[in-house]
Structures are given as C-alpha cells and as structure tokens.
Write an enzyme that holds these catalytic residues in place. Structure first.
Site, mmCIF file in Angstrom:
data_model
loop_
_atom_site.group_PDB
_atom_site.id
_atom_site.type_symbol
_atom_site.label_atom_id
_atom_site.label_comp_id
_atom_site.label_asym_id
_atom_site.label_seq_id
_atom_site.Cartn_x
_atom_site.Cartn_y
_atom_site.Cartn_z
ATOM 1 N N GLU A 1 179.899 -31.080 103.475
ATOM 2 C CA GLU A 1 180.771 -31.852 102.590
ATOM 3 C C GLU A 1 180.450 -33.329 102.795
ATOM 4 O O GLU A 1 180.714 -33.884 103.866
ATOM 5 C CB GLU A 1 182.230 -31.517 102.912
ATOM 6 C CG GLU A 1 183.226 -32.112 101.955
ATOM 7 C CD GLU A 1 182.956 -31.754 100.497
ATOM 8 O OE1 GLU A 1 182.724 -30.570 100.203
ATOM 9 O OE2 GLU A 1 182.947 -32.680 99.658
ATOM 10 N N SER A 2 179.884 -33.946 101.777
ATOM 11 C CA SER A 2 179.378 -35.316 101.948
ATOM 12 C C SER A 2 180.471 -36.324 102.299
ATOM 13 O O SER A 2 180.232 -37.268 103.049
ATOM 14 C CB SER A 2 178.621 -35.763 100.698
ATOM 15 O OG SER A 2 179.433 -35.661 99.561
ATOM 16 N N CYS B 1 171.272 -31.305 99.945
ATOM 17 C CA CYS B 1 172.580 -31.206 99.281
ATOM 18 C C CYS B 1 173.520 -32.342 99.688
ATOM 19 O O CYS B 1 173.308 -33.469 99.260
ATOM 20 C CB CYS B 1 173.160 -29.824 99.522
ATOM 21 S SG CYS B 1 174.324 -29.346 98.244
ATOM 22 N N HIS C 1 168.989 -25.684 99.084
ATOM 23 C CA HIS C 1 169.046 -25.355 100.515
ATOM 24 C C HIS C 1 167.862 -24.499 100.948
ATOM 25 O O HIS C 1 167.991 -23.272 101.000
ATOM 26 C CB HIS C 1 170.329 -24.556 100.803
ATOM 27 C CG HIS C 1 171.584 -25.343 100.661
ATOM 28 N ND1 HIS C 1 172.188 -25.971 101.722
ATOM 29 C CD2 HIS C 1 172.348 -25.619 99.574
ATOM 30 C CE1 HIS C 1 173.272 -26.590 101.315
ATOM 31 N NE2 HIS C 1 173.395 -26.390 100.009
ATOM 32 N N GLU D 1 166.849 -23.992 103.795
ATOM 33 C CA GLU D 1 167.127 -23.339 105.091
ATOM 34 C C GLU D 1 167.773 -21.974 104.890
ATOM 35 O O GLU D 1 167.921 -21.217 105.827
ATOM 36 C CB GLU D 1 167.999 -24.268 105.965
ATOM 37 C CG GLU D 1 169.481 -24.343 105.618
ATOM 38 C CD GLU D 1 169.809 -25.215 104.395
ATOM 39 O OE1 GLU D 1 168.882 -25.620 103.657
ATOM 40 O OE2 GLU D 1 171.011 -25.450 104.166
HETATM 41 N N1 GLN Z 1 179.428 -30.350 96.845
HETATM 42 C C1 GLN Z 1 179.195 -30.864 98.175
HETATM 43 C C2 GLN Z 1 179.439 -32.370 98.239
HETATM 44 O O1 GLN Z 1 179.668 -32.971 97.238
HETATM 45 C C3 GLN Z 1 177.776 -30.564 98.637
HETATM 46 C C4 GLN Z 1 177.572 -29.091 98.766
HETATM 47 C C5 GLN Z 1 176.528 -28.693 99.742
HETATM 48 O O2 GLN Z 1 176.098 -29.483 100.585
HETATM 49 N N2 GLN Z 1 176.158 -27.451 99.693
HETATM 50 O O3 GLN Z 1 179.413 -32.937 99.296
#
Ligand code: GLN
Length: 193
Positions: free
Chosen positions: A47-48, A78, A169, A171
């Site tokens: 989660e950023s 991501c 992703h 990974e």
């Molecule tokens: N939707 C997430 C975000 O905005 C990112 C999702 C992810 O890293 N898989 O931070």
C-alpha cells in the site's frame, strides 16, 4: 551482488525468493545502515500510502534518494512504482520523485482488482506473463523515461537511468527475466565502481 528488499510492508519474501533463484544475495532491509549496505534495492508492492508515510517517519526516504543519486539501481513494483514517481494524480501524498512521470493509482478500475496479461516487453523474445493487482500506470512520462511496456491505460514498465518500475508483480510467477534484467543493471553499476 547484495540486493535489499524494503521490508516496511508488502510482498517482501516473494522478491527475496526470486532474487535468490536468479543468483543474487538478497535480504530484507528497513534501516539506514542496511540500505547503505546493499548494491541494489527493490521497493515491493503493498500500500503506497502506508509505505510512503513510514519511510518518511523512519527517515529512510533520504537515504534511498541519496543512494539513487549515486547511481545505485532501484526497482519498484506496483506500490513501489507509485513511490518512485514524481506525482500521483489526485493524491497529495509525497513520493521519492525518482522517475519523471505522473502515476494514476488503481488505473484498471475497482471492478478489476486483479488480472493477468501476456505483456510484450522491449527486448524480450517472448511475452511476459504479468500479474496486476490494483495496479497503477505511468501517465505522460518525461522524455528521459524509457517505456519498456505499455497497455492502453498507460505505461506499465518504465526505466529512467538507474531506476526501474513496473505496475505488475514479477515476483508472483516463475519467470525470472525481470529480476535478471534488474540484476544486470546492478552488475553494470558495480562494474563502474
Ligand atoms: N493499489 C495499491 C496502491 O495504490 C498498490 C497495489 C499493489 O502494490 N499491489 O498503493
């Protein structure tokens, strides 16, 4: 080659496994000292907003930027891609500003939380089976940003100098090509030292 995976939150062990399989030494990092001990760094998905707040709080945003300025390769997946970008559309949250692009979070719509796509990637002989989870895209990247792959929503794999970022992703699969691509960047960085 010693690669750190930022271990604040998110898909840490998956990246460590892939890096080890690709032949590198890999460890979880979350302190200034451990980040200073590695030759390359991965910012994982998660989660950023959370990761962004915590790297500020722990003051490790400064050391990441400092190492980046000295040429150390950094790869964000991501949420990691979001944190590396210059600006997040619709959000005031601070970022590391290491890739000259705006980012749209959750760019594939709420209804499609997750999807898998066979992606065409520059210089890859065959498509890469990529997993997207509430993924962002890069919008209107600057002229120094190389687009390695894009979908109709925007760029999904980009590189600016020593900084690499993907919306997806790698990974979460068995294909080591993206991690090997990053390790090649780290190898060239070390060769120049
Ligand atoms: N939707 C997430 C975000 O905005 C990112 C999702 C992810 O890293 N898989 O931070």
């Amino acid at each position: 080659m010693k690669i750190g995976v930022l271990a604040i939150q998110g898909a840490v062990s998956e990246h460590i496994n892939m890096l080890k399989r690709a032949g590198a030494e890999a460890l979880a990092v979350k302190t200034v000292e451990s980040i200073n001990s590695v030759d390359g760094l991965i910012l994982p998905g998660g989660e950023s907003t959370t990761i962004g707040r915590l790297i500020r709080l722990y003051k490790i945003d400064a050391v990441i930027k400092e190492r980046a300025a000295k040429g150390m390769p950094i790869y964000g997946t991501c949420a990691g891609m979001i944190l590396l970008s210059k600006h997040i559309n619709g959000f005031g949250q601070p970022t590391l500003e290491l890739i000259d692009t705006a980012i749209t979070r959750n760019a594939f719509g709420r209804q499609v939380d997750s999807m898998e796509v066979d992606l065409t990637i520059k210089d890859f002989d065959t498509p890469f089976h990529a997993t997207f989870i509430r993924a962002p895209v890069a919008k209107d990247p600057g002229k120094d940003v190389e687009i390695l792959s894009e979908l109709s929503e925007g760029a999904v794999f980009v590189k600016q100098g020593n900084i690499l970022a993907s919306s997806f992703h790698p990974e979460l699969g068995n294909d080591l090509r993206i991690h090997k691509y990053f390790l090649d960047m780290v190898k060239s960085f070390l060769d120049k030292q």
